[in-house]
Design a protein around this motif. Structure first.
Motif, PDB file in Angstrom:
ATOM      1  N   UNK A  40       0.859  -1.353   0.068  1.00 50.36           N
ATOM      2  CA  UNK A  40      -0.121  -0.207   0.147  1.00 50.36           C
ATOM      3  C   UNK A  40       0.988   0.792   0.007  1.00 50.36           C
ATOM      4  N   UNK A  41       0.490   2.299  -0.915  1.00 53.51           N
ATOM      5  CA  UNK A  41       1.442   3.410  -1.089  1.00 53.51           C
ATOM      6  C   UNK A  41       0.853   4.644  -1.059  1.00 53.51           C
ATOM      7  N   UNK A  42       1.474   5.387   0.415  1.00 53.46           N
ATOM      8  CA  UNK A  42       0.351   6.846   0.268  1.00 53.46           C
ATOM      9  C   UNK A  42      -0.907   6.737  -0.169  1.00 53.46           C
ATOM     10  N   UNK A  43      -2.100   6.016   0.903  1.00 53.78           N
ATOM     11  CA  UNK A  43      -3.241   5.802   0.331  1.00 53.78           C
ATOM     12  C   UNK A  43      -4.127   6.855   1.822  1.00 53.78           C
ATOM     13  N   UNK A  44      -5.069   7.976   1.636  1.00 51.40           N
ATOM     14  CA  UNK A  44      -5.720   8.920   2.417  1.00 51.40           C
ATOM     15  C   UNK A  44      -7.296   8.568   2.131  1.00 51.40           C
ATOM     16  N   UNK A  59      -7.236  -9.301  -7.129  1.00 47.56           N
ATOM     17  CA  UNK A  59      -6.074  -9.850  -6.267  1.00 47.56           C
ATOM     18  C   UNK A  59      -4.211  -8.638  -5.873  1.00 47.56           C
ATOM     19  N   UNK A  60      -4.511  -8.809  -4.939  1.00 48.79           N
ATOM     20  CA  UNK A  60      -2.695  -7.602  -4.729  1.00 48.79           C
ATOM     21  C   UNK A  60      -3.057  -5.969  -4.883  1.00 48.79           C
ATOM     22  N   UNK A  61      -4.051  -5.992  -4.687  1.00 50.15           N
ATOM     23  CA  UNK A  61      -4.316  -4.550  -4.739  1.00 50.15           C
ATOM     24  C   UNK A  61      -3.711  -3.793  -3.718  1.00 50.15           C
ATOM     25  N   UNK A  62      -3.816  -4.626  -2.465  1.00 47.12           N
ATOM     26  CA  UNK A  62      -3.995  -3.747  -0.993  1.00 47.12           C
ATOM     27  C   UNK A  62      -5.071  -3.400  -0.397  1.00 47.12           C
ATOM     28  N   UNK A 240     -13.337   3.563  -3.074  1.00 52.17           N
ATOM     29  CA  UNK A 240     -11.795   4.203  -3.996  1.00 52.17           C
ATOM     30  C   UNK A 240     -11.664   2.973  -4.557  1.00 52.17           C
ATOM     31  N   UNK A 241     -11.326   3.205  -5.656  1.00 51.69           N
ATOM     32  CA  UNK A 241     -10.891   1.924  -6.770  1.00 51.69           C
ATOM     33  C   UNK A 241      -9.207   1.395  -6.715  1.00 51.69           C
ATOM     34  N   UNK A 242      -9.077   0.615  -5.857  1.00 54.25           N
ATOM     35  CA  UNK A 242      -7.224   0.911  -5.778  1.00 54.25           C
ATOM     36  C   UNK A 242      -6.781  -0.259  -7.126  1.00 54.25           C
ATOM     37  N   UNK A 243      -5.227   0.323  -7.287  1.00 55.03           N
ATOM     38  CA  UNK A 243      -4.764  -1.200  -8.043  1.00 55.03           C
ATOM     39  C   UNK A 243      -3.171  -0.874  -7.762  1.00 55.03           C
ATOM     40  N   UNK A 244      -2.566  -2.021  -7.620  1.00 59.81           N
ATOM     41  CA  UNK A 244      -0.970  -2.508  -7.276  1.00 59.81           C
ATOM     42  C   UNK A 244      -1.195  -1.181  -6.058  1.00 59.81           C
ATOM     43  N   UNK A 245      -1.529  -1.039  -4.556  1.00 63.33           N
ATOM     44  CA  UNK A 245      -1.033  -0.214  -3.180  1.00 63.33           C
ATOM     45  C   UNK A 245      -1.763   0.684  -3.597  1.00 63.33           C
ATOM     46  N   UNK A 246      -1.922   1.191  -4.443  1.00 65.27           N
ATOM     47  CA  UNK A 246      -2.737   3.291  -5.190  1.00 65.27           C
ATOM     48  C   UNK A 246      -3.939   3.265  -4.907  1.00 65.27           C
ATOM     49  N   UNK A 303       3.598   5.326 -13.775  1.00 59.61           N
ATOM     50  CA  UNK A 303       1.821   5.552 -13.440  1.00 59.61           C
ATOM     51  C   UNK A 303       2.201   3.683 -13.529  1.00 59.61           C
ATOM     52  N   UNK A 304       1.921   3.576 -11.967  1.00 65.88           N
ATOM     53  CA  UNK A 304       1.893   0.994 -12.067  1.00 65.88           C
ATOM     54  C   UNK A 304       0.875   1.111 -13.073  1.00 65.88           C
TER      55      UNK A 304
END
Lengths: 364, 367
Positions: A40-44, A59-62, A240-246, A303-304
């Protein structure tokens, strides 16, 4: 203190006052056998009373890692978790206890999360007595009955003396909900809580949880990979839509589902088959450049999402990480292409224009 | 651009015809009164009960239902891959190959069946990682499968395999000599589909082909199956709990409940004019996802029955808002309601998607 009854669900995002839970720039790293990963990277996030926030992602999105950090089960590598304005890792023991009681979790698998050697009554009475919510066993039994009623396990006598193996998957999950409610929590974190039950039962479980939110003002952080569930459960809340940790897109549910902006959200919405033969067979598809989710140990630069993105701008997306920018009153999106469209004065929510462009680019 | 539009129209038209009109193709598999039981400490448990259906050559048939409905058991029974504790207690299944030779699936000897299976009828399993031997290279799995069916020309097997890999959109060079653990779940599922097609079977059974895969991977598998059906000539039965997969891929849909086929018909009839209350209930629980409109969902009241104690009469009657007295005593037969659409319900004239009827029922039955 905010009066919860005054809040209308319509204004879920523009609630004033203090968030119950605030996640500030949280990040979590893990050392795995495959190498160092940032899950997970910089989630607010701000979660206000009786809000519903759904985190969606593959899966793996954090998404589960975020949930565990919000629940205080996992310490962020960086960033802070606030409960009613206080950093949970700077709380004294008493305060931390309060936080723990106020935030409860419902797990995914009701076969694993209920102890097979205890009756339902035992499971519900134990926390009531331990935390001195009820003074006697009789009182605890009465309260356990009320909790079972609350989660639509009726008649109560059919449940209270049963063991988990005597109940169906859907009923067990109701017991998990009742158990999460024993300490009158303010927040429930539900991690894939309906993924293991059949469709016909799923709806009534979601209705039970919605009732807790609408009647008792319980706040929900709901984790799922199923957009259909999100659409129903979080219609009055946020996604909140997450993609590899963001987090790549954030906003009110109807907008995010109906007029998604981020190319990843759009690809998801376009990829989902619908339970309607004509609709699903004529659905416009958004072609991705690659099918593979990147390895967390070898994240792409910039951008990942850029190695898969049909809107990819060379020289920008592969070098610079996009920031979440606000594109309207409710919506935040992390995408350079969207940012540029906004700068040009275009409405990025205008699906037709951008997708046509993308499909054209793909064909070239 | 106009060409593409035309192609799309033509495809839609074909889909439309496939989904409604009566197919005149010959029957490839005729399933008659098949029941399957599992031995349990509490007695024989009926997982499939007197199932009857005809599958026509070239069709894609979806078996849908919730856990415990018997859909996978039926699929496994047809390939004689049931666990030891299970038996086919009644009925027969007759397979007719393209030369007109018939095979009585449940009466062939084990030896005969070993040659028949995979050659005429193959299967793709839900957990693709369990199909592929973890200590064998993918190439070995393909060679061994071919060899056990008497195909010893290694070069030809390799050529065929690489061609299949291309058809399922796998990079042949990367996959052929890989071990299963080196591949992602979606890739393994595609390898498993390729493996099932190695001997050009006439009928392919797919058990939950997209379950447990991520959305975008699911879409890739769906597209692969679609393109395979356009390029190769095979009939397909797929088992799924996911109605949208049936809407996407099937020409014909069978709904199963408590071991019985309760509705069977062309995909558009089943989705747009469902007549069995259980099918209606399922459809009410899975609304469209795209779009800015909110669709309320309605649950089916009650819970799926215990298969050791199936309700008398129609097994769905305790959960059914349309049930009358007869439903608790007489199990309705599967009757043709027109256009090869079969329904087993006493009160099918009264069945409606009207949500109020269902909500009222839910309030009385509870969870």
């Amino acid at each position: 203190m905010l009066d919860m009854t005054e809040q209308t669900s319509k204004d879920a995002t523009i609630n004033k006052g203090q968030p119950i839970i605030r996640l500030e720039h949280i990040r979590r790293d893990f050392d795995t056998r495959g190498g160092h990963i940032t899950a997970v990277d910089d989630v607010n996030f701000d979660l206000y009373p009786s809000d519903i926030l759904c985190l969606v992602g593959e899966s793996g999105s954090g998404k589960t890692t975020v949930a565990r950090m919000a629940a205080g089960l996992l310490k962020p590598t960086r960033g802070q978790v606030f409960f009613e304005g206080r950093d949970i890792y700077e709380m004294n023991k008493k305060e931390f206890g309060e936080y723990r009681r106020a935030v409860q979790i419902i797990h995914q698998d009701p076969y694993a999360s209920l102890n097979p050697i205890h009756t339902i009554g035992d499971m519900l009475r134990a926390p009531l007595l331990k935390h001195k919510i009820c003074k006697s066993r009789a009182e605890a039994t009465k309260r356990a009955g009320e909790l079972l009623e609350l989660v639509d396990c009726r008649p109560v006598e059919n449940f209270i003396d049963k063991y988990p193996h005597q109940l169906s998957g859907g009923q067990r999950q109701r017991i998990s909900i009742a158990r999460a409610m024993t300490l009158n929590p303010r927040v429930i974190i539900a991690d894939e809580s309906v993924s293991m039950v059949d469709v016909s039962i799923r709806v009534s479980l979601l209705n039970t949880m919605l009732k807790l939110r609408n009647e008792l003002g319980v706040t929900f952080l709901f984790i799922t990979h199923d957009l259909a569930v999100v659409k129903y459960f979080a219609w009055e809340g946020n996604i909140g839509v997450m993609y590899v940790g963001k987090v790549v897109e954030y906003g009110r549910t109807p907008g995010v589902i109906g007029r998604s902006v981020h190319p990843y959200t759009r690809a998801l919405a376009a990829a989902i088959p619908e339970a309607d033969p004509d609709l699903t067979r004529s659905k416009e598809k958004l072609q991705l450049r690659s099918l593979d989710i990147p390895k967390l140990t070898e994240l792409p630069s910039g951008c990942v999402f850029h190695p898969r993105c049909p809107y990819w701008i060379e020289g920008l997306c592969d070098t610079t990480k996009p920031k979440l920018i606000r594109i309207d009153e409710y919506r935040e999106v992390a995408c350079h292409a969207v940012e540029q469209a906004v700068a040009r004065g275009e409405d990025p929510r205008d699906l037709a224009v951008t997708d046509q462009l993308a499909n054209q680019l793909m064909r070239e | 651009m106009s060409d593409q539009t035309h192609d799309l129209d033509a495809r839609k038209e074909r889909d439309r015809i496939r989904g409604t009109a009566e197919s005149t193709a010959p029957v490839i598999l005729s399933v008659r009164d098949v029941s399957v039981e599992y031995k349990t400490p509490y007695g024989w448990m009926k997982a499939v009960n007197n199932s009857t259906m005809d599958i026509r050559r070239g069709e894609a048939v979806a078996l849908i239902g919730e856990s415990g409905s018997g859909k996978s058991t039926l699929g496994f029974a047809l390939l004689r891959m049931l666990v030891r504790a299970a038996r086919v207690s009644t009925g027969e299944a007759i397979f007719t190959d393209k030369n007109g030779t018939t095979y009585d699936l449940f009466r062939m000897t084990d030896k005969e069946f070993r040659t028949f299976r995979w050659d005429k009828m193959a299967m793709t399993f839900q957990a693709a990682q369990n199909v592929l031997n973890p200590v064998m290279r993918i190439s070995n799995t393909f060679h061994e499968t071919a060899r056990s069916h008497g195909w010893n020309d290694k070069a030809a097997v390799k050529a065929k395999t690489l061609d299949l890999f291309k058809k399922v959109q796998l990079d042949p060079n990367r996959v052929f000599d890989a071990y299963p653990f080196e591949l992602s779940g979606g890739m393994r599922q595609r390898v498993s589909i390729a493996l099932s097609l190695l001997l050009d079977p006439e009928l392919l059974i797919l058990d939950e082909p997209t379950t447990a895969l991520d959305i975008i991977t699911q879409r890739a598998i769906i597209d692969v199956i679609k393109s395979l059906r356009e390029q190769l000539d095979f009939t397909m039965i797929f088992v799924s709990h996911d109605l949208s997969l049936a809407a996407e891929l099937a020409d014909r849909v069978a709904t199963m409940y408590a071991g019985e086929i309760v509705e069977y018909g062309p995909v558009r009839d089943v989705f747009y004019r469902p007549e069995h209350p259980y099918t209606v209930g399922l459809l009410n629980a899975v609304p469209p996802i795209v779009g800015e409109e909110f669709t309320p969902l309605v649950a089916i009241p009650g819970a799926t029955p215990n298969l050791l104690n199936i309700p008398s009469g129609c097994p769905f009657h305790p959960r059914c808002p349309f049930a009358t007295d007869i439903c608790s005593t007489v199990n309705p037969p599967l009757v043709d309601v027109g256009g090869t659409h079969f329904v087993s319900c006493h009160n099918r004239d009264k069945v409606t998607r009207d949500q109020e009827v269902w909500e009222e029922m839910e309030a009385t039955v509870g969870a």
